[in-house]
Design an enzyme around this catalytic site. Structure first.
Site, PDB file in Angstrom:
ATOM      1  N   GLY A   8       0.845  -1.205   0.000  1.00 21.05           N
ATOM      2  CA  GLY A   8       0.000   0.000   0.000  1.00 21.05           C
ATOM      3  C   GLY A   8       0.873   1.245   0.000  1.00 21.05           C
ATOM      4  O   GLY A   8       1.521   1.552   1.004  1.00 21.05           O
ATOM      5  N   GLU A 157      -1.087   4.013  12.702  1.00 20.16           N
ATOM      6  CA  GLU A 157      -0.399   5.249  12.329  1.00 20.16           C
ATOM      7  C   GLU A 157      -1.209   6.450  12.817  1.00 20.16           C
ATOM      8  O   GLU A 157      -2.391   6.544  12.546  1.00 20.16           O
ATOM      9  CB  GLU A 157      -0.205   5.288  10.811  1.00 20.16           C
ATOM     10  CG  GLU A 157       0.604   6.474  10.348  1.00 20.16           C
ATOM     11  CD  GLU A 157       1.870   6.651  11.180  1.00 20.16           C
ATOM     12  OE1 GLU A 157       2.714   5.744  11.200  1.00 20.16           O
ATOM     13  OE2 GLU A 157       2.015   7.708  11.836  1.00 20.16           O
ATOM     14  N   PHE A 158      -0.527   7.360  13.498  1.00 23.60           N
ATOM     15  CA  PHE A 158      -1.221   8.530  14.045  1.00 23.60           C
ATOM     16  C   PHE A 158      -0.903   9.817  13.280  1.00 23.60           C
ATOM     17  O   PHE A 158      -1.266  10.900  13.740  1.00 23.60           O
ATOM     18  CB  PHE A 158      -0.865   8.704  15.526  1.00 23.60           C
ATOM     19  CG  PHE A 158      -1.387   7.584  16.403  1.00 23.60           C
ATOM     20  CD1 PHE A 158      -2.738   7.525  16.750  1.00 23.60           C
ATOM     21  CD2 PHE A 158      -0.540   6.587  16.864  1.00 23.60           C
ATOM     22  CE1 PHE A 158      -3.229   6.497  17.548  1.00 23.60           C
ATOM     23  CE2 PHE A 158      -1.032   5.548  17.665  1.00 23.60           C
ATOM     24  CZ  PHE A 158      -2.379   5.504  18.008  1.00 23.60           C
ATOM     25  N   LEU A 159      -0.213   9.714  12.150  1.00 21.23           N
ATOM     26  CA  LEU A 159       0.144  10.947  11.440  1.00 21.23           C
ATOM     27  C   LEU A 159      -1.115  11.685  10.974  1.00 21.23           C
ATOM     28  O   LEU A 159      -2.164  11.075  10.773  1.00 21.23           O
ATOM     29  CB  LEU A 159       1.040  10.642  10.233  1.00 21.23           C
ATOM     30  CG  LEU A 159       0.500   9.866   9.035  1.00 21.23           C
ATOM     31  CD1 LEU A 159      -0.382  10.710   8.129  1.00 21.23           C
ATOM     32  CD2 LEU A 159       1.636   9.304   8.232  1.00 21.23           C
ATOM     33  N   LEU A 223     -10.704  12.856  18.760  1.00 20.98           N
ATOM     34  CA  LEU A 223     -10.349  14.066  18.008  1.00 20.98           C
ATOM     35  C   LEU A 223     -11.579  14.633  17.298  1.00 20.98           C
ATOM     36  O   LEU A 223     -11.855  15.830  17.355  1.00 20.98           O
ATOM     37  CB  LEU A 223      -9.248  13.749  16.985  1.00 20.98           C
ATOM     38  CG  LEU A 223      -7.863  13.495  17.572  1.00 20.98           C
ATOM     39  CD1 LEU A 223      -6.918  12.934  16.511  1.00 20.98           C
ATOM     40  CD2 LEU A 223      -7.273  14.774  18.166  1.00 20.98           C
ATOM     41  N   CYS A 272     -10.547   9.555   7.347  1.00 20.71           N
ATOM     42  CA  CYS A 272     -10.493   8.713   8.550  1.00 20.71           C
ATOM     43  C   CYS A 272     -11.588   8.954   9.587  1.00 20.71           C
ATOM     44  O   CYS A 272     -12.176   7.992  10.079  1.00 20.71           O
ATOM     45  CB  CYS A 272      -9.141   8.873   9.219  1.00 20.71           C
ATOM     46  SG  CYS A 272      -7.799   8.244   8.207  1.00 20.71           S
ATOM     47  N   ARG A 447     -14.015  28.589   7.877  1.00 22.32           N
ATOM     48  CA  ARG A 447     -12.808  28.195   8.625  1.00 22.32           C
ATOM     49  C   ARG A 447     -12.275  29.308   9.512  1.00 22.32           C
ATOM     50  O   ARG A 447     -11.177  29.186  10.063  1.00 22.32           O
ATOM     51  CB  ARG A 447     -11.697  27.794   7.645  1.00 22.32           C
ATOM     52  CG  ARG A 447     -12.039  26.604   6.780  1.00 22.32           C
ATOM     53  CD  ARG A 447     -11.898  25.306   7.551  1.00 22.32           C
ATOM     54  NE  ARG A 447     -12.289  24.183   6.731  1.00 22.32           N
ATOM     55  CZ  ARG A 447     -12.179  22.921   7.105  1.00 22.32           C
ATOM     56  NH1 ARG A 447     -11.676  22.623   8.283  1.00 22.32           N
ATOM     57  NH2 ARG A 447     -12.584  21.956   6.336  1.00 22.32           N
TER      58      ARG A 447
HETATM   59  P1  NAD Z   1      -4.737   5.055   0.364  1.00 22.89           P
HETATM   60  O1  NAD Z   1      -5.995   4.711  -0.317  1.00 22.89           O
HETATM   61  O2  NAD Z   1      -4.072   6.359   0.056  1.00 22.89           O
HETATM   62  O3  NAD Z   1      -3.639   3.914   0.069  1.00 22.89           O
HETATM   63  C1  NAD Z   1      -3.907   2.556   0.109  1.00 22.89           C
HETATM   64  C2  NAD Z   1      -3.136   1.901  -1.034  1.00 22.89           C
HETATM   65  O4  NAD Z   1      -3.232   0.480  -0.892  1.00 22.89           O
HETATM   66  C3  NAD Z   1      -3.692   2.222  -2.426  1.00 22.89           C
HETATM   67  O5  NAD Z   1      -2.672   2.822  -3.222  1.00 22.89           O
HETATM   68  C4  NAD Z   1      -4.114   0.855  -2.982  1.00 22.89           C
HETATM   69  O6  NAD Z   1      -3.879   0.713  -4.373  1.00 22.89           O
HETATM   70  C5  NAD Z   1      -3.218  -0.081  -2.180  1.00 22.89           C
HETATM   71  N1  NAD Z   1      -3.698  -1.459  -2.131  1.00 22.89           N
HETATM   72  C6  NAD Z   1      -4.940  -1.906  -1.821  1.00 22.89           C
HETATM   73  N2  NAD Z   1      -4.966  -3.254  -1.837  1.00 22.89           N
HETATM   74  C7  NAD Z   1      -3.721  -3.664  -2.166  1.00 22.89           C
HETATM   75  C8  NAD Z   1      -3.109  -4.942  -2.335  1.00 22.89           C
HETATM   76  N3  NAD Z   1      -3.806  -6.066  -2.138  1.00 22.89           N
HETATM   77  N4  NAD Z   1      -1.821  -5.004  -2.694  1.00 22.89           N
HETATM   78  C9  NAD Z   1      -1.107  -3.864  -2.889  1.00 22.89           C
HETATM   79  N5  NAD Z   1      -1.618  -2.620  -2.731  1.00 22.89           N
HETATM   80  C10 NAD Z   1      -2.908  -2.527  -2.366  1.00 22.89           C
HETATM   81  O7  NAD Z   1      -5.021   4.943   1.909  1.00 22.89           O
HETATM   82  P2  NAD Z   1      -4.269   5.714   3.111  1.00 22.89           P
HETATM   83  O8  NAD Z   1      -4.845   7.070   3.312  1.00 22.89           O
HETATM   84  O9  NAD Z   1      -2.792   5.570   2.951  1.00 22.89           O
HETATM   85  O10 NAD Z   1      -4.771   4.843   4.340  1.00 22.89           O
HETATM   86  C11 NAD Z   1      -4.326   3.528   4.541  1.00 22.89           C
HETATM   87  C12 NAD Z   1      -4.770   3.069   5.903  1.00 22.89           C
HETATM   88  O11 NAD Z   1      -4.169   3.898   6.914  1.00 22.89           O
HETATM   89  C13 NAD Z   1      -6.264   3.160   6.133  1.00 22.89           C
HETATM   90  O12 NAD Z   1      -6.649   2.073   6.934  1.00 22.89           O
HETATM   91  C14 NAD Z   1      -6.428   4.448   6.912  1.00 22.89           C
HETATM   92  O13 NAD Z   1      -7.570   4.435   7.736  1.00 22.89           O
HETATM   93  C15 NAD Z   1      -5.175   4.475   7.737  1.00 22.89           C
HETATM   94  N6  NAD Z   1      -4.727   5.804   8.129  1.00 22.89           N
HETATM   95  C16 NAD Z   1      -4.817   6.855   7.277  1.00 22.89           C
HETATM   96  C17 NAD Z   1      -4.346   8.099   7.665  1.00 22.89           C
HETATM   97  C18 NAD Z   1      -4.434   9.280   6.725  1.00 22.89           C
HETATM   98  O14 NAD Z   1      -4.244  10.399   7.196  1.00 22.89           O
HETATM   99  N7  NAD Z   1      -4.700   9.075   5.450  1.00 22.89           N
HETATM  100  C19 NAD Z   1      -3.758   8.273   8.921  1.00 22.89           C
HETATM  101  C20 NAD Z   1      -3.645   7.182   9.758  1.00 22.89           C
HETATM  102  C21 NAD Z   1      -4.134   5.948   9.357  1.00 22.89           C
END
Ligand code: NAD
Length: 471
Positions: A8, A157-159, A223, A272, A447
């Site tokens: 991912g 991840e908490f970013l 949050l 999220c 905002r």
């Molecule tokens: P995203 O959609 O940007 O990225 C996910 C990626 O996973 C995509 O590029 C997708 O193509 C890939 N993917 C899906 N299935 C796959 C597979 N089987 N093999 C290879 N690649 C695959 O999502 P994100 O924003 O990075 O979030 C990912 C996770 O982290 C989520 O669970 C989200 O809740 C969590 N999260 C997000 C944030 C944020 O700020 N975006 C912060 C903390 C946690």
């Protein structure tokens, strides 16, 4: 050399792995994804996401010990530690639709890990997942491969987007949950050693697997709850003449409460908060806790209320109709310093205005026209959000134009809606903007980025969330 693979390459996988590669030169980090275009972008000068400081980090280690690839199976089979950072959106159909997390991507990643692994692996949950997901993943892995030891860790991840690199360099905490067995403890230790390359020891905390999984959902719910709390107070401020900025300042001075995350706004967005609270609601319901579920549901209901309240304020202020009127929308991303528009309140606000037949002209420094048209054309699943129910007709989407600067967007407009707190919106020449607008000229600041008094001096009629209304 320890090998890490992250499945991912999204908003979390990309920046997180880039920082691990930067801080741990002796570790080889491969970030893999099924999306060919996303990986191509990570390997180019146009990274697929905008995040301050990210380009610099990627440039320093890409090709050295950081690699982006679509060869998912090769890198997974070679890795010692596999992070899984795939998307976990809300289910749109079937059992739990509209609330439960869709773990399809997770499950297929786990099945693929089981298929290609030939040696013991540590599998790290980086995605936000429902509590007890590790148990399901363990079943998939152990039932599909023999003689391989898998240790599942939860390392949420908490970013925050917009400050991801800063957050990763200097995290408040790194949380690692694992099984309380000798193998589990060894796996936790191995991951701790990765983070120990730059994170102070007292900020790396460990917990049992279920606590770690639940902590991420709880943190996002807390949050979002703060935002809905201050937004609920903002409605009361408008009704009474109080000023939400003064109330929030006074409330935040209490050290038990603190000042952060108390800015009233048009509502929270991002991929999220809503999905994680819905997930929490679903988990509570599944565990026979409807009262707790209802408590958290209110956080989303207030958020929806805040968005529709904003739309209603725009329409009612403009003599009860925006039909045929040009409204400039400044900001479409869900917050500043990101180009991410997932669940942005701007989608609901624009749909609400288009529903009243406004013509909309949008400017956002980081969001493309394609993104905006796609977001506005998309019909979202609804559980009981009135705004999300409004389907977009292709004609309505034609009433939307996207411009390259704020002055162009506002030219000839009857009103301006500020929906993202981009710094540049604070510095615009509002006198010049006023000259080029229809009169009376309205500003609806979702905002609280502009000084309402200064704009009133220019001649604008101003509505700022939670602040005394234009006399
Ligand atoms: P995203 O959609 O940007 O990225 C996910 C990626 O996973 C995509 O590029 C997708 O193509 C890939 N993917 C899906 N299935 C796959 C597979 N089987 N093999 C290879 N690649 C695959 O999502 P994100 O924003 O990075 O979030 C990912 C996770 O982290 C989520 O669970 C989200 O809740 C969590 N999260 C997000 C944030 C944020 O700020 N975006 C912060 C903390 C946690």
């Amino acid at each position: 050399m320890v090998k890490i693979c992250c499945i991912g390459a999204g908003y979390v996988g990309g920046p997180t792995m880039a920082v691990i590669a930067l801080k741990c030169p002796s570790i080889e980090v491969a970030v893999v994804d099924i999306s060919v275009t996303r990986i191509a972008a990570w390997n180019s000068d146009q990274l697929p996401i905008y995040e301050p400081g990210l380009e610099d980090v990627v440039k320093q280690c890409r090709g050295r010990n950081l690699f982006f690839s679509t060869d998912v199976e090769k890198h997974v089979s070679e890795a010692d530690i596999i992070f899984v950072s795939v998307n976990t959106p809300t289910k749109t159909r079937g059992l739990g639709a509209g609330k439960a997390a869709d773990l399809t991507y997770w499950e297929s990643a786990a099945r693929m890990i089981a298929d290609v692994s030939k040696s013991d692996k540590i599998v790290v949950e980086k995605s936000t997942v429902p509590v007890k997901t590790a148990e399901a993943i363990e079943k998939i892995l152990t039932h599909n491969s023999k003689g391989i030891n898998y240790q599942i860790l939860s390392n949420p991840e908490f970013l925050a987007e917009g400050t991801a690199i800063e957050d990763l360099f200097n995290p408040d905490r790194v949380l690692i949950g694992g099984r309380e067995t000798p193998e589990g403890r060894n796996a936790v230790q191995a991951l701790k050693e990765v983070y120990a390359n730059w994170v102070p020891e007292d900020r790396i905390i460990t917990a049992n697997l279920w606590s770690a999984e639940l902590s991420k959902l709880a943190a996002n719910a807390f949050l979002a709850q703060r935002i809905s709390s201050v937004n609920a107070i903002s409605a009361l401020c408008e009704a009474t003449g109080a000023n939400v900025a003064e109330v929030a300042f006074a409330v935040g001075k209490d050290t038990r409460i603190g000042p952060k995350f108390l800015n009233a706004s048009v509502g929270f967005g991002g991929s999220c908060f809503q999905k994680d609270i819905l997930n929490l609601v679903y988990i509570c319901e599944c565990n026979g806790l409807p009262e707790v579920a209802n408590y958290w549901k209110q956080v989303i209901k207030i958020n929806d209320y805040q968005k529709s309240r904003f739309v209603n304020r725009v329409v009612s202020s403009m003599f009860n109709t925006v039909a045929g009127k040009k409204i400039a929308v400044l900001g479409f991303a869900f917050k500043k310093d990101t180009g991410d528009t997932r669940e942005t309140p701007a989608i609901d606000v624009c749909k609400g205005l288009l529903g009243d037949k406004a013509k909309i002209s949008i400017y956002d420094p980081q969001v493309t026209e394609d993104q905006i048209q796609r977001d506005l054309a998309m019909n979202k699943f609804d559980w009981d959000h009135p705004l999300h129910l409004q389907p977009m007709s292709p004609t309505a989407v034609k009433e939307v134009s996207v411009t390259w600067d704020a002055y162009d967007a506002t030219k000839g407009a009857h009103g301006i809606c500020i929906l993202t707190e981009w710094d540049e919106f604070r510095k615009l020449d509002y006198a010049k903007i006023y000259e080029n607008m229809q009169k009376p000229a309205f500003v609806f600041d979702g905002r609280n980025v502009v000084d309402p008094e200064k704009l009133r001096e220019i001649g604008f009629i101003v509505y700022s969330i939670g602040k005394p209304l234009d006399p």
